[in-house]
Design a protein around this motif. Structure first.
Motif, PDB file in Angstrom:
ATOM      1  N   ASP A 106       0.865  -1.173   0.000  1.00  0.00           N
ATOM      2  CA  ASP A 106       0.000   0.000   0.000  1.00  0.00           C
ATOM      3  C   ASP A 106       0.904   1.226   0.000  1.00  0.00           C
ATOM      4  OD1 ASP A 106      -2.265  -1.555   0.164  1.00  0.00           O
ATOM      5  OD2 ASP A 106      -2.505  -1.308   2.333  1.00  0.00           O
ATOM      6  N   VAL A 108       0.773   5.283   1.213  1.00  0.00           N
ATOM      7  CA  VAL A 108       0.015   6.280   1.963  1.00  0.00           C
ATOM      8  C   VAL A 108       0.504   7.651   1.518  1.00  0.00           C
ATOM      9  CG1 VAL A 108      -0.560   7.192   4.250  1.00  0.00           C
ATOM     10  CG2 VAL A 108      -0.223   4.732   3.929  1.00  0.00           C
ATOM     11  N   VAL A 149      -9.261   9.211  -5.736  1.00  0.00           N
ATOM     12  CA  VAL A 149      -8.371   8.056  -5.569  1.00  0.00           C
ATOM     13  C   VAL A 149      -8.075   7.424  -6.933  1.00  0.00           C
ATOM     14  CG1 VAL A 149      -8.130   5.762  -4.545  1.00  0.00           C
ATOM     15  CG2 VAL A 149      -9.053   7.640  -3.188  1.00  0.00           C
ATOM     16  N   ASP A 161      -7.148   0.176  -4.828  1.00  0.00           N
ATOM     17  CA  ASP A 161      -7.314  -0.380  -3.490  1.00  0.00           C
ATOM     18  C   ASP A 161      -6.017  -0.391  -2.676  1.00  0.00           C
ATOM     19  OD1 ASP A 161      -6.436  -2.346  -5.299  1.00  0.00           O
ATOM     20  OD2 ASP A 161      -7.254  -3.967  -4.101  1.00  0.00           O
ATOM     21  N   HIS A 162      -4.898  -0.001  -3.295  1.00  0.00           N
ATOM     22  CA  HIS A 162      -3.627   0.075  -2.568  1.00  0.00           C
ATOM     23  C   HIS A 162      -3.185   1.521  -2.319  1.00  0.00           C
ATOM     24  CE1 HIS A 162      -2.616  -4.190  -2.395  1.00  0.00           C
ATOM     25  NE2 HIS A 162      -3.239  -4.280  -3.547  1.00  0.00           N
ATOM     26  N   LYS A 164      -3.785   4.730  -0.224  1.00  0.00           N
ATOM     27  CA  LYS A 164      -4.387   5.181   1.037  1.00  0.00           C
ATOM     28  C   LYS A 164      -4.117   6.681   1.164  1.00  0.00           C
ATOM     29  CE  LYS A 164      -5.122   0.845   1.713  1.00  0.00           C
ATOM     30  NZ  LYS A 164      -6.311   0.281   1.166  1.00  0.00           N
ATOM     31  N   MET A 172      -8.020   9.146   7.648  1.00  0.00           N
ATOM     32  CA  MET A 172      -7.918   8.551   6.320  1.00  0.00           C
ATOM     33  C   MET A 172      -9.176   8.855   5.507  1.00  0.00           C
ATOM     34  SD  MET A 172      -4.948   7.434   6.579  1.00  0.00           S
ATOM     35  CE  MET A 172      -4.688   6.534   5.067  1.00  0.00           C
ATOM     36  N   SER A 174     -10.582   6.994   3.442  1.00  0.00           N
ATOM     37  CA  SER A 174     -11.434   5.801   3.405  1.00  0.00           C
ATOM     38  C   SER A 174     -12.406   5.736   4.590  1.00  0.00           C
ATOM     39  CB  SER A 174     -10.580   4.535   3.364  1.00  0.00           C
ATOM     40  OG  SER A 174      -9.727   4.488   4.490  1.00  0.00           O
ATOM     41  N   ASP A 175     -12.215   6.580   5.610  1.00  0.00           N
ATOM     42  CA  ASP A 175     -13.146   6.624   6.734  1.00  0.00           C
ATOM     43  C   ASP A 175     -14.470   7.303   6.366  1.00  0.00           C
ATOM     44  OD1 ASP A 175     -11.194   5.452   8.268  1.00  0.00           O
ATOM     45  OD2 ASP A 175     -10.593   7.308   9.282  1.00  0.00           O
TER      46      ASP A 175
END
Length: 189
Positions: A106, A108, A149, A161-162, A164, A172, A174-175
């Motif tokens: 991943d 970030v 994204v 999906d990798h 972040k 994040m 994704s939250d």
């Protein structure tokens, strides 16, 4: 995004229609965030494959295609069935995959608003956690988190999906719901 292959494409890259005598491997092709490879099976292995996947009803798992005698470094996935010629297996793996472990790491990244414009759009900058500039994007007010994204995945050469994404306050992306406008989140700081 996935690469779609047609009969003419297969012939151009050296895999001719029909069954080979032995397993044939194409050269790797790189496109977008994936490496691709085509593998052509001889007739007797194609019959075994047909039994394994229930008559082309599903993709093969790694242990299944290896059982057929297909060889390759780790991280490859059988991602599509080429229905006109089902004995040709279509494989892909993310460009950044470690071929020894098969692991795709991943990444970030941190984002922030660099400049607000009169029309309420903004320039968003994306930096590595070390502070290096990775990407800049002029964002409309309706740009959704999921679309941001997707836009980031291409310059990073990473599957979505990798990737972040960390917001300026450390939470994040994704939250939050993927349909949240990105500028709405960034302006709430």
């Amino acid at each position: 995004q996935t690469l779609k292959f047609q009969r003419s494409t297969l012939a151009v890259i050296g895999i001719m229609p029909g069954y080979p005598d032995d397993i044939e491997y194409s050269e790797k092709m790189e496109y977008d965030v994936y490496s691709y490879r085509l593998i052509s099976l001889p007739r007797h292995l194609a019959r075994q494959m047909w039994q394994l996947n229930g008559g082309m009803k599903r993709l093969l798992k790694e242990e299944e295609w290896r059982k057929l005698g297909v060889q390759g470094t780790r991280g490859w996935e059988h991602y599509e069935i080429h229905r006109p010629e089902p004995h040709i297996l279509l494989f892909r793996r993310p460009l950044c995959t470690d071929p020894v472990t098969g692991v795709t790491p991943d990444i970030v990244v941190a984002i922030e608003i660099e400049a607000l414009h009169v029309d309420s759009s903004a320039r968003i900058t994306c930096r590595s956690l070390a502070g290096n500039l990775i990407h800049e994007l002029e964002a409309r007010t309706d740009l959704l988190a999921e679309d941001y994204v997707k836009a980031l995945s291409r310059p990073l050469k990473m599957p979505e999906d990798h990737v972040k994404v960390m917001l300026p306050w450390g939470q994040m992306l994704s939250d939050f719901p993927s349909a949240t406008p990105i500028l709405e989140l960034l302006r709430s700081v």
